[in-house]
Motif scaffolding. Structure first.
Motif, PDB file in Angstrom:
ATOM      1  N   LEU A 231       0.819  -1.056   0.069  1.00 47.73           N
ATOM      2  CA  LEU A 231      -0.054   0.005   0.067  1.00 47.73           C
ATOM      3  C   LEU A 231       0.849   1.248   0.055  1.00 47.73           C
ATOM      4  CD1 LEU A 231      -2.663   1.405   0.025  1.00 47.73           C
ATOM      5  CD2 LEU A 231      -2.873   0.953   2.621  1.00 47.73           C
ATOM      6  N   LEU A 232       1.822   1.083   0.850  1.00 51.15           N
ATOM      7  CA  LEU A 232       2.646   2.626   0.900  1.00 51.15           C
ATOM      8  C   LEU A 232       3.582   2.533  -0.382  1.00 51.15           C
ATOM      9  CD1 LEU A 232       4.260   2.057   4.374  1.00 51.15           C
ATOM     10  CD2 LEU A 232       2.803   3.891   3.686  1.00 51.15           C
ATOM     11  N   GLY A 233       4.151   1.534  -1.005  1.00 50.59           N
ATOM     12  CA  GLY A 233       4.570   1.556  -2.271  1.00 50.59           C
ATOM     13  C   GLY A 233       3.778   2.032  -3.414  1.00 50.59           C
ATOM     14  N   CYS A 234       2.419   1.893  -3.378  1.00 50.45           N
ATOM     15  CA  CYS A 234       1.646   2.135  -4.500  1.00 50.45           C
ATOM     16  C   CYS A 234       1.216   3.823  -4.191  1.00 50.45           C
ATOM     17  CB  CYS A 234       0.270   1.481  -4.377  1.00 50.45           C
ATOM     18  SG  CYS A 234       0.273  -0.239  -5.009  1.00 50.45           S
ATOM     19  N   LEU A 235       1.161   4.064  -2.836  1.00 44.45           N
ATOM     20  CA  LEU A 235       1.058   5.332  -2.630  1.00 44.45           C
ATOM     21  C   LEU A 235       2.366   6.536  -3.063  1.00 44.45           C
ATOM     22  CD1 LEU A 235      -0.744   5.470   0.762  1.00 44.45           C
ATOM     23  CD2 LEU A 235      -1.793   6.323  -1.240  1.00 44.45           C
ATOM     24  N   GLY A 236       3.367   5.890  -2.752  1.00 42.57           N
ATOM     25  CA  GLY A 236       4.582   6.632  -2.934  1.00 42.57           C
ATOM     26  C   GLY A 236       5.172   6.675  -4.199  1.00 42.57           C
ATOM     27  N   PHE A 237       4.690   5.533  -5.071  1.00 37.34           N
ATOM     28  CA  PHE A 237       5.484   5.384  -6.375  1.00 37.34           C
ATOM     29  C   PHE A 237       4.683   5.299  -7.395  1.00 37.34           C
ATOM     30  CE2 PHE A 237       8.711   4.589  -2.943  1.00 37.34           C
ATOM     31  CZ  PHE A 237       9.978   4.843  -3.731  1.00 37.34           C
ATOM     32  N   SER A 238       3.700   4.297  -7.222  1.00 35.93           N
ATOM     33  CA  SER A 238       2.625   3.956  -8.366  1.00 35.93           C
ATOM     34  C   SER A 238       1.684   5.140  -8.587  1.00 35.93           C
ATOM     35  CB  SER A 238       1.562   2.953  -8.037  1.00 35.93           C
ATOM     36  OG  SER A 238       2.383   1.703  -7.836  1.00 35.93           O
ATOM     37  N   ALA A 239       1.089   5.556  -7.534  1.00 33.08           N
ATOM     38  CA  ALA A 239       0.133   6.808  -7.524  1.00 33.08           C
ATOM     39  C   ALA A 239       0.588   7.968  -7.729  1.00 33.08           C
ATOM     40  CB  ALA A 239      -0.572   6.854  -6.348  1.00 33.08           C
ATOM     41  N   TYR A 240       1.844   8.348  -7.114  1.00 37.04           N
ATOM     42  CA  TYR A 240       2.515   9.575  -7.436  1.00 37.04           C
ATOM     43  C   TYR A 240       3.099   9.664  -8.786  1.00 37.04           C
ATOM     44  CZ  TYR A 240       6.357  12.875  -7.140  1.00 37.04           C
ATOM     45  OH  TYR A 240       7.130  13.992  -7.263  1.00 37.04           O
ATOM     46  N   HIS A 241       3.813   8.773  -9.227  1.00 37.82           N
ATOM     47  CA  HIS A 241       4.368   8.799 -10.635  1.00 37.82           C
ATOM     48  C   HIS A 241       3.224   9.001 -11.819  1.00 37.82           C
ATOM     49  CE1 HIS A 241       8.423   8.469  -9.270  1.00 37.82           C
ATOM     50  NE2 HIS A 241       8.372   7.254  -8.657  1.00 37.82           N
ATOM     51  N   LEU A 242       2.486   8.279 -11.471  1.00 37.52           N
ATOM     52  CA  LEU A 242       1.190   8.050 -12.695  1.00 37.52           C
ATOM     53  C   LEU A 242       0.553   9.408 -12.556  1.00 37.52           C
ATOM     54  CD1 LEU A 242      -0.752   6.616 -14.482  1.00 37.52           C
ATOM     55  CD2 LEU A 242      -1.862   5.784 -12.732  1.00 37.52           C
ATOM     56  N   PHE A 243      -0.013  10.137 -11.339  1.00 42.73           N
ATOM     57  CA  PHE A 243      -0.683  11.601 -11.437  1.00 42.73           C
ATOM     58  C   PHE A 243       0.110  12.285 -11.708  1.00 42.73           C
ATOM     59  CE2 PHE A 243      -3.355   9.485  -7.704  1.00 42.73           C
ATOM     60  CZ  PHE A 243      -4.327   9.253  -8.641  1.00 42.73           C
ATOM     61  N   LEU A 244       1.357  12.510 -11.368  1.00 48.02           N
ATOM     62  CA  LEU A 244       2.520  13.408 -12.106  1.00 48.02           C
ATOM     63  C   LEU A 244       2.723  13.441 -13.351  1.00 48.02           C
ATOM     64  CD1 LEU A 244       4.617  15.737 -11.409  1.00 48.02           C
ATOM     65  CD2 LEU A 244       6.267  13.965 -10.663  1.00 48.02           C
ATOM     66  N   ASN A 245       2.935  12.343 -13.951  1.00 49.88           N
ATOM     67  CA  ASN A 245       2.856  12.133 -15.228  1.00 49.88           C
ATOM     68  C   ASN A 245       1.682  12.529 -16.047  1.00 49.88           C
ATOM     69  OD1 ASN A 245       5.404  10.992 -14.904  1.00 49.88           O
ATOM     70  ND2 ASN A 245       4.744   8.841 -15.261  1.00 49.88           N
ATOM     71  N   LYS A 246       0.480  12.124 -15.622  1.00 52.14           N
ATOM     72  CA  LYS A 246      -0.759  12.666 -16.231  1.00 52.14           C
ATOM     73  C   LYS A 246      -0.705  14.104 -16.108  1.00 52.14           C
ATOM     74  CE  LYS A 246      -3.900   8.736 -15.852  1.00 52.14           C
ATOM     75  NZ  LYS A 246      -4.398   8.819 -17.433  1.00 52.14           N
ATOM     76  N   GLY A 247      -0.297  14.629 -14.847  1.00 56.96           N
ATOM     77  CA  GLY A 247      -0.572  16.137 -14.827  1.00 56.96           C
ATOM     78  C   GLY A 247       0.534  16.897 -15.835  1.00 56.96           C
ATOM     79  N   GLU A 248       1.666  16.432 -15.830  1.00 57.58           N
ATOM     80  CA  GLU A 248       2.662  17.084 -16.830  1.00 57.58           C
ATOM     81  C   GLU A 248       2.382  17.059 -18.104  1.00 57.58           C
ATOM     82  OE1 GLU A 248       6.716  17.970 -15.962  1.00 57.58           O
ATOM     83  OE2 GLU A 248       6.706  16.652 -14.259  1.00 57.58           O
ATOM     84  N   THR A 249       1.457  16.259 -18.550  1.00 58.19           N
ATOM     85  CA  THR A 249       1.088  16.209 -20.036  1.00 58.19           C
ATOM     86  C   THR A 249       0.089  17.510 -20.448  1.00 58.19           C
ATOM     87  OG1 THR A 249      -1.275  15.301 -19.563  1.00 58.19           O
ATOM     88  CG2 THR A 249       0.660  13.969 -20.142  1.00 58.19           C
ATOM     89  N   THR A 250      -0.369  18.476 -19.555  1.00 51.11           N
ATOM     90  CA  THR A 250      -0.826  19.664 -19.837  1.00 51.11           C
ATOM     91  C   THR A 250      -0.442  20.717 -18.709  1.00 51.11           C
ATOM     92  OG1 THR A 250      -2.610  18.879 -18.022  1.00 51.11           O
ATOM     93  CG2 THR A 250      -3.154  18.539 -20.535  1.00 51.11           C
ATOM     94  N   VAL A 251       0.334  20.530 -17.896  1.00 55.73           N
ATOM     95  CA  VAL A 251       0.857  21.557 -16.939  1.00 55.73           C
ATOM     96  C   VAL A 251       2.510  21.540 -17.093  1.00 55.73           C
ATOM     97  CG1 VAL A 251       1.153  22.174 -14.651  1.00 55.73           C
ATOM     98  CG2 VAL A 251      -1.136  21.242 -15.374  1.00 55.73           C
ATOM     99  N   GLY A 252       2.929  22.685 -17.372  1.00 53.99           N
ATOM    100  CA  GLY A 252       4.490  22.885 -17.507  1.00 53.99           C
ATOM    101  C   GLY A 252       5.170  22.471 -16.277  1.00 53.99           C
ATOM    102  N   GLY A 253       6.548  22.380 -16.253  1.00 52.41           N
ATOM    103  CA  GLY A 253       7.523  22.066 -15.338  1.00 52.41           C
ATOM    104  C   GLY A 253       7.402  22.924 -14.231  1.00 52.41           C
ATOM    105  N   GLY A 254       7.267  24.311 -14.390  1.00 57.86           N
ATOM    106  CA  GLY A 254       7.323  24.967 -13.164  1.00 57.86           C
ATOM    107  C   GLY A 254       6.188  25.208 -12.271  1.00 57.86           C
ATOM    108  N   ILE A 255       5.050  25.016 -13.083  1.00 58.39           N
ATOM    109  CA  ILE A 255       3.854  24.764 -12.350  1.00 58.39           C
ATOM    110  C   ILE A 255       3.940  23.500 -11.402  1.00 58.39           C
ATOM    111  CG2 ILE A 255       1.254  24.544 -12.643  1.00 58.39           C
ATOM    112  CD1 ILE A 255       1.716  27.417 -12.368  1.00 58.39           C
ATOM    113  N   ALA A 256       4.035  22.570 -12.255  1.00 58.13           N
ATOM    114  CA  ALA A 256       4.064  21.075 -11.931  1.00 58.13           C
ATOM    115  C   ALA A 256       5.135  20.917 -10.589  1.00 58.13           C
ATOM    116  CB  ALA A 256       4.795  20.122 -12.631  1.00 58.13           C
ATOM    117  N   SER A 257       6.184  21.480 -10.676  1.00 59.61           N
ATOM    118  CA  SER A 257       7.170  21.672  -9.332  1.00 59.61           C
ATOM    119  C   SER A 257       6.519  22.420  -8.396  1.00 59.61           C
ATOM    120  CB  SER A 257       8.475  22.251  -9.583  1.00 59.61           C
ATOM    121  OG  SER A 257       8.459  23.444 -10.308  1.00 59.61           O
ATOM    122  N   LEU A 258       6.075  23.325  -8.467  1.00 54.09           N
ATOM    123  CA  LEU A 258       5.096  24.367  -7.608  1.00 54.09           C
ATOM    124  C   LEU A 258       3.999  23.629  -6.763  1.00 54.09           C
ATOM    125  CD1 LEU A 258       4.195  27.084  -5.854  1.00 54.09           C
ATOM    126  CD2 LEU A 258       2.889  27.209  -7.979  1.00 54.09           C
TER     127      LEU A 258
END
Length: 298
Positions: free
Chosen positions: A72-99
């Motif tokens: 569960l912790l692995g899915c939260l910290g790695f699966s969910a985090y990376h998947l959501f971040l990647n999806k977000g960065e398809t439409t949000v630039g790096g500056g806003i994403a890092s913010l």
């Protein structure tokens, strides 16, 4: 004491640089890979790297009763985090994403207060607000970024899932040790993404070599090394202190995006960086001065 200070400094620098570089690397890799395939490919590379090290160091398997929580912790910290971040960065630039990802320390502070009943001083809350404001100036000066409500929501979900991982990992981190724990987490996160494997195989065949190279960088240098460093800091000084280093990541993200992706840095971003450091001083300054006093008295 001196060795501990050196290790903490190296850990902070590793987190800031390698995670800062991950934002432009993700943007670059998304030219050839979908968010799901990118997340899985990155985790597969990290898991393979850790398998070799685990064999050499003879890292054993976790207790069976802990496996569900570790997954569960692995899915939260790695699966969910990376998947959501990647999806977000398809439409949000790096500056806003890092913010947006920089809201993780604030989530961590709230979670520690609610669930771990830890008291947080006024200086930490005020410092968090000032640092976040500085990052807003810095990241919003990143003129070529795009903006999307759905992308913002995805990145905030990534930040929240990572905060849950940071706050609730401490017990297992102490139980298994830093390296073994991170290894279990990345393996668990990889298992959670395996159902995207057929899609990944298809995309690898047509992906550019440079995009694949960026994923390989993400898999080792932006996945394994920073998490090990963060686990060490968390073990020594706590979750909220550990995640405070994330405030500096947007600065690195924008600078490297300017070098790698030819995106401009403005004078406004310099002011944002100064404000960010002022906030960090409020968060850490009192504690550092106390330590210095103790050392003098000693």
């Amino acid at each position: 004491m001196r060795n501990r200070t050196v290790f903490l400094l190296v850990s902070y620098v590793s987190i800031i640089f390698f995670w800062g570089s991950s934002f432009p690397a993700i943007r670059f890799a998304l030219h050839s890979y979908t968010p799901e395939s990118l997340a899985l490919f990155r985790l597969l590379i990290a898991s393979s790297f850790l398998v070799i090290i685990a064999i050499v160091l003879r890292i054993g398997l976790p207790n069976m009763r802990d496996v569900p929580m570790l997954v569960l912790l692995g899915c939260l910290g790695f699966s969910a985090y990376h998947l959501f971040l990647n999806k977000g960065e398809t439409t949000v630039g790096g500056g806003i994403a890092s913010l947006l990802v920089s809201t993780t320390p604030i989530f961590s502070l709230v979670l520690e207060r609610l669930y771990l009943k830890r008291k947080m001083g006024v200086s930490k809350w005020l410092g968090s607000f000032i640092s976040f404001l500085g990052i807003a100036f810095f990241s919003l000066s990143y003129h070529s970024q795009s903006y999307s409500i759905s992308g913002t929501v995805f990145i905030l979900l990534a930040s929240f899932s990572e905060s849950l991982y940071f706050v609730f990992q401490t017990r297992y981190l102490k139980q298994y040790g830093m390296f073994a724990f991170i290894t279990y987490m990345i393996w668990g996160g990889t298992i959670g993404m395996l159902w995207f494997f057929p899609r990944l195989l298809t995309e690898i065949e047509v992906a550019s070599f440079s995009s694949t190279l960026a994923v390989m960088y993400l898999g080792v240098f932006s996945s394994v090394l920073p998490y090990l460093a963060l686990a060490y800091i968390n073990l020594k000084v706590g979750a909220s202190e550990a995640t405070t280093s994330l405030y500096l990541i947007p600065i690195v993200a924008v600078i490297l995006s300017g070098i790698w992706l030819d995106e401009k840095i403005t004078l406004l971003s310099v002011g944002g960086g100064i404000i960010t450091f002022l906030g960090l001083f409020l968060i850490h300054g009192k504690q550092q001065m106390s330590r210095a006093k103790d050392n003098i008295n000693f």
